[in-house]
Design an enzyme around this catalytic site. Structure first.
Site, PDB file in Angstrom:
ATOM      1  N   HIS A  56     -65.550  49.481  20.039  1.00 44.26           N
ATOM      2  CA  HIS A  56     -65.908  49.181  18.655  1.00 44.26           C
ATOM      3  C   HIS A  56     -65.873  50.464  17.800  1.00 44.26           C
ATOM      4  O   HIS A  56     -65.769  50.392  16.581  1.00 44.26           O
ATOM      5  CB  HIS A  56     -67.310  48.574  18.565  1.00 44.26           C
ATOM      6  CG  HIS A  56     -67.388  47.158  19.014  1.00 44.26           C
ATOM      7  ND1 HIS A  56     -67.522  46.797  20.335  1.00 44.26           N
ATOM      8  CD2 HIS A  56     -67.349  45.993  18.310  1.00 44.26           C
ATOM      9  CE1 HIS A  56     -67.572  45.478  20.430  1.00 44.26           C
ATOM     10  NE2 HIS A  56     -67.466  44.964  19.216  1.00 44.26           N
TER      11      HIS A  56
ATOM     12  N   ASP B 102     -71.459  68.539   5.471  1.00 48.24           N
ATOM     13  CA  ASP B 102     -72.726  67.921   5.090  1.00 48.24           C
ATOM     14  C   ASP B 102     -73.804  69.005   5.042  1.00 48.24           C
ATOM     15  O   ASP B 102     -74.137  69.609   6.063  1.00 48.24           O
ATOM     16  CB  ASP B 102     -73.100  66.847   6.111  1.00 48.24           C
ATOM     17  CG  ASP B 102     -74.432  66.190   5.781  1.00 48.24           C
ATOM     18  OD1 ASP B 102     -74.892  66.339   4.635  1.00 48.24           O
ATOM     19  OD2 ASP B 102     -75.005  65.540   6.677  1.00 48.24           O
TER      20      ASP B 102
ATOM     21  N   ASP C 285     -71.283  70.402  10.551  1.00 44.02           N
ATOM     22  CA  ASP C 285     -71.494  68.959  10.446  1.00 44.02           C
ATOM     23  C   ASP C 285     -70.672  68.406   9.285  1.00 44.02           C
ATOM     24  O   ASP C 285     -70.914  68.748   8.127  1.00 44.02           O
ATOM     25  CB  ASP C 285     -72.979  68.658  10.239  1.00 44.02           C
ATOM     26  CG  ASP C 285     -73.277  67.169  10.230  1.00 44.02           C
ATOM     27  OD1 ASP C 285     -72.344  66.368  10.415  1.00 44.02           O
ATOM     28  OD2 ASP C 285     -74.452  66.804  10.039  1.00 44.02           O
TER      29      ASP C 285
ATOM     30  N   TYR D  17     -67.059  36.642  10.291  1.00 44.06           N
ATOM     31  CA  TYR D  17     -65.922  37.270  10.966  1.00 44.06           C
ATOM     32  C   TYR D  17     -64.698  37.091  10.068  1.00 44.06           C
ATOM     33  O   TYR D  17     -64.069  36.040  10.073  1.00 44.06           O
ATOM     34  CB  TYR D  17     -65.691  36.643  12.343  1.00 44.06           C
ATOM     35  CG  TYR D  17     -66.655  37.155  13.376  1.00 44.06           C
ATOM     36  CD1 TYR D  17     -66.279  38.124  14.296  1.00 44.06           C
ATOM     37  CD2 TYR D  17     -67.963  36.688  13.415  1.00 44.06           C
ATOM     38  CE1 TYR D  17     -67.176  38.617  15.238  1.00 44.06           C
ATOM     39  CE2 TYR D  17     -68.869  37.170  14.353  1.00 44.06           C
ATOM     40  CZ  TYR D  17     -68.464  38.133  15.259  1.00 44.06           C
ATOM     41  OH  TYR D  17     -69.357  38.621  16.178  1.00 44.06           O
TER      42      TYR D  17
ATOM     43  N   ARG E 180     -69.592  32.413  12.291  1.00 44.48           N
ATOM     44  CA  ARG E 180     -70.154  32.168  13.617  1.00 44.48           C
ATOM     45  C   ARG E 180     -71.566  31.662  13.401  1.00 44.48           C
ATOM     46  O   ARG E 180     -72.510  32.440  13.205  1.00 44.48           O
ATOM     47  CB  ARG E 180     -70.134  33.428  14.470  1.00 44.48           C
ATOM     48  CG  ARG E 180     -70.706  33.211  15.868  1.00 44.48           C
ATOM     49  CD  ARG E 180     -70.601  34.450  16.741  1.00 44.48           C
ATOM     50  NE  ARG E 180     -69.222  34.756  17.090  1.00 44.48           N
ATOM     51  CZ  ARG E 180     -68.867  35.692  17.973  1.00 44.48           C
ATOM     52  NH1 ARG E 180     -69.798  36.417  18.582  1.00 44.48           N
ATOM     53  NH2 ARG E 180     -67.599  35.916  18.228  1.00 44.48           N
TER      54      ARG E 180
ATOM     55  N   ASP F 263     -74.125  22.655  19.192  1.00 42.61           N
ATOM     56  CA  ASP F 263     -72.920  21.952  18.756  1.00 42.61           C
ATOM     57  C   ASP F 263     -71.767  22.255  19.715  1.00 42.61           C
ATOM     58  O   ASP F 263     -71.915  22.980  20.691  1.00 42.61           O
ATOM     59  CB  ASP F 263     -72.562  22.303  17.315  1.00 42.61           C
ATOM     60  CG  ASP F 263     -72.141  23.760  17.131  1.00 42.61           C
ATOM     61  OD1 ASP F 263     -72.054  24.494  18.130  1.00 42.61           O
ATOM     62  OD2 ASP F 263     -71.888  24.156  15.981  1.00 42.61           O
TER      63      ASP F 263
ATOM     64  N   TYR G 249     -69.123  23.993  19.284  1.00 40.14           N
ATOM     65  CA  TYR G 249     -68.476  25.293  19.099  1.00 40.14           C
ATOM     66  C   TYR G 249     -69.288  26.391  19.778  1.00 40.14           C
ATOM     67  O   TYR G 249     -70.491  26.525  19.556  1.00 40.14           O
ATOM     68  CB  TYR G 249     -68.334  25.596  17.606  1.00 40.14           C
ATOM     69  CG  TYR G 249     -67.522  24.552  16.881  1.00 40.14           C
ATOM     70  CD1 TYR G 249     -66.139  24.539  16.975  1.00 40.14           C
ATOM     71  CD2 TYR G 249     -68.153  23.575  16.121  1.00 40.14           C
ATOM     72  CE1 TYR G 249     -65.393  23.575  16.326  1.00 40.14           C
ATOM     73  CE2 TYR G 249     -67.416  22.602  15.465  1.00 40.14           C
ATOM     74  CZ  TYR G 249     -66.036  22.603  15.579  1.00 40.14           C
ATOM     75  OH  TYR G 249     -65.291  21.638  14.932  1.00 40.14           O
TER      76      TYR G 249
END
Length: 515
Positions: free
Chosen positions: A146, A211, A221, A300, A317, A323, A325
């Protein structure tokens, strides 16, 4: 009589031979049209031999994984996926430059990198940042896909912008970082004006702004905690999937998801100047139970600017465990006529939509689950293979996939609304794809076949795809690629097959408009 028979036989053989010759010639022409036709490879460039790759085993449960200690003799184990470079919004162009992001391997290096290819001089320059891949919630020894590096270029002041290494981090220890994200829950780097177009020799880390705020980690940084100039934890925490894009006026936008997989919203802002961005605007609202809905839902989706409109297609989602799904359901689309997307949002029928959405229903287009059979709880899966685009003349195209796990059936769907028509057409006579792209009035499916790029093309407003390009092996076979299209050219950022925690990446530039 014998002479007549011989004559007829010879004539027939001649006709058959000629017919076969014509057939073979047509087959050869068709083959050449694919490999050597209008669409062609302009160049292939090696980017690096040291792109980070997670070459260990895929771990299962995240809660258990965070307790695993580093094995100094082991390979680079990972969560979710193995290929981190290239990944996400990792490639952009500006003028005659191509910008690409990556992490440098191996496991004990992990530095964030930015590369720029000068197409005029052929020079490829790399900038190494002090920042290193965070890993799974602060465990650097567990790879985490990710944590991508998104890159954006503002043509108005030629600044370079990077947002990177995020997966719903917060300053609170309950994110799993054991407090390590207290002053590092958001990571944003930006350059001085003009940096995107400096000479090859000047393309160095000195172009980027340090920074110097109170949360700085030291003199080296470059990770800014805010895009708006002031620390705002509520606005900049729990963010995942960063993406930059431009409108027709040259404004640079940023889109990201905030929240969790069961209660997440899309937010976006636009660049002003000197590293300062507008406040975030929300596509949908979190915690909609307080507004009377039975279940929360996570967004999404994907925001793009196409054909003069800021558009957003998504799948909600819904956090309903009973249900049929399992995750997402439905296809939704909306757009804004406002170039910066602050006002004038509408559904595909032109009806007004108010942001933030509480209930997604006003943006509804169609339900992919209607194409399969199961009525049992959690048996229909609608994840992945979802994307959308708009052609130059205004055709809207959305793709999706639905899987019936009870009856073991996958259906790939193409939903499209030709310019001037009021309703979407949905067909299952679609080859299927993970992503959809456009250039001019055409739409494209782009991927890898036997390790090499291929391109399928259709005229906007139709479902008539045909293969128009099949790459031939140059330096390597590839296992993954990230696509960026600009001004009629496909920039394909590719990961080569290989071994170990360092891999080779390439850039291919393919001309979509022909010779």
């Amino acid at each position: 009589m014998r002479n007549i028979k011989q004559y007829l036989t010879a004539s027939l053989m001649c006709l058959l031979t000629a017919s076969c010759a014509v057939t073979q010639e047509k087959k050869q022409e068709s083959k050449n049209e694919i490999s050597q036709g209008l669409i062609y490879l302009e160049r292939e460039v090696k980017v690096t031999d040291s792109a980070l790759f997670f070459d260990g085993k895929k771990l299962g449960n995240v809660r258990k994984s965070v307790n695993i200690k580093n094995d100094p003799n082991g390979k680079y184990d990972y969560q979710y996926g193995s290929a981190i470079a290239p990944h996400g919004d990792a490639i952009k162009t500006y003028q005659h430059y191509v910008f690409m992001t990556w992490y440098r391997g191996g496991k004990y290096d992990r530095h964030m990198m930015l590369s720029r290819l000068n197409l005029k001089t052929g020079q490829l320059k790399h900038i190494e940042f002090p920042h290193q891949h965070t890993g799974l919630v602060g465990r650097w020894w567990i790879g985490e896909t990710h944590n991508t590096i998104a890159v954006g270029i503002s043509p108005k002041d030629e600044t370079i912008h990077l947002v990177f290494d995020l997966h719903a981090y917060s300053k609170h220890s309950d994110t799993g970082g054991n407090g390590s994200f207290a002053k590092d829950y958001f990571r944003y780097s930006y350059s001085l004006p003009g940096a995107a177009a400096v000479s090859d020799d000047e393309f160095t880390l000195d172009l980027f702004v340090k920074d110097t705020s109170s949360h700085s980690a030291g003199p080296n940084d470059y990770n800014h905690l805010s895009m708006t100039g002031a620390e705002d934890h509520a606005a900049h925490s729990k963010l995942t999937y960063p993406k930059f894009f431009l409108n027709d006026q040259g404004d640079l936008f940023f889109y990201i998801r905030q929240g969790t997989s069961h209660d997440g919203k899309g937010i976006f802002n636009y660049y002003k100047s000197n590293g300062i961005w507008s406040s975030f605007k929300s596509i949908n609202k979190l915690n909609v139970k307080e507004d009377g809905l039975a279940h929360t839902w996570s967004n999404y989706g994907n925001m793009k600017f196409a054909n003069g409109k800021l558009g957003f297609a998504f799948q909600p989602r819904i956090n309903n465990k009973t249900d049929r799904y399992k995750y997402q359901n439905g296809v939704y689309f909306m757009y804004s006529d406002d170039p910066i997307g602050q006002l004038q949002w509408k559904n595909y029928k032109g009806q007004d939509i108010n942001l933030p959405l509480i209930d997604p229903k006003p943006a509804f287009v169609t339900e992919p689950g209607d194409w399969v059979t199961s009525q049992q709880p959690n048996k229909i899966v609608i994840t992945g293979s979802f994307d959308w685009t708009i052609t130059q003349k205004g055709d809207v195209h959305i793709i999706s996939r639905v899987r019936d796990t009870e009856y073991k059936k996958d259906v790939y769907l193409h939903h499209y609304k030709p310019a001037g028509q009021s309703e979407f057409i949905t067909t299952d006579k679609f080859v299927g794809a993970k992503n959809l792209y456009t250039s001019g009035d055409n739409i494209y499916i782009i991927g890898l076949d036997n390790g090499q790029p291929y391109i399928e093309q259709a005229t906007g407003g139709t479902n008539q795809f045909k293969r128009v390009y099949q790459g031939k092996k140059q330096a390597a076979d590839f296992k993954k690629g990230m696509v960026y299209i600009a001004q009629g050219k496909l920039y394909y950022y590719l990961l080569a097959e290989g071994q170990g925690d360092k891999r080779t990446t390439y850039l291919q530039i393919i001309n979509l408009e022909g010779r």
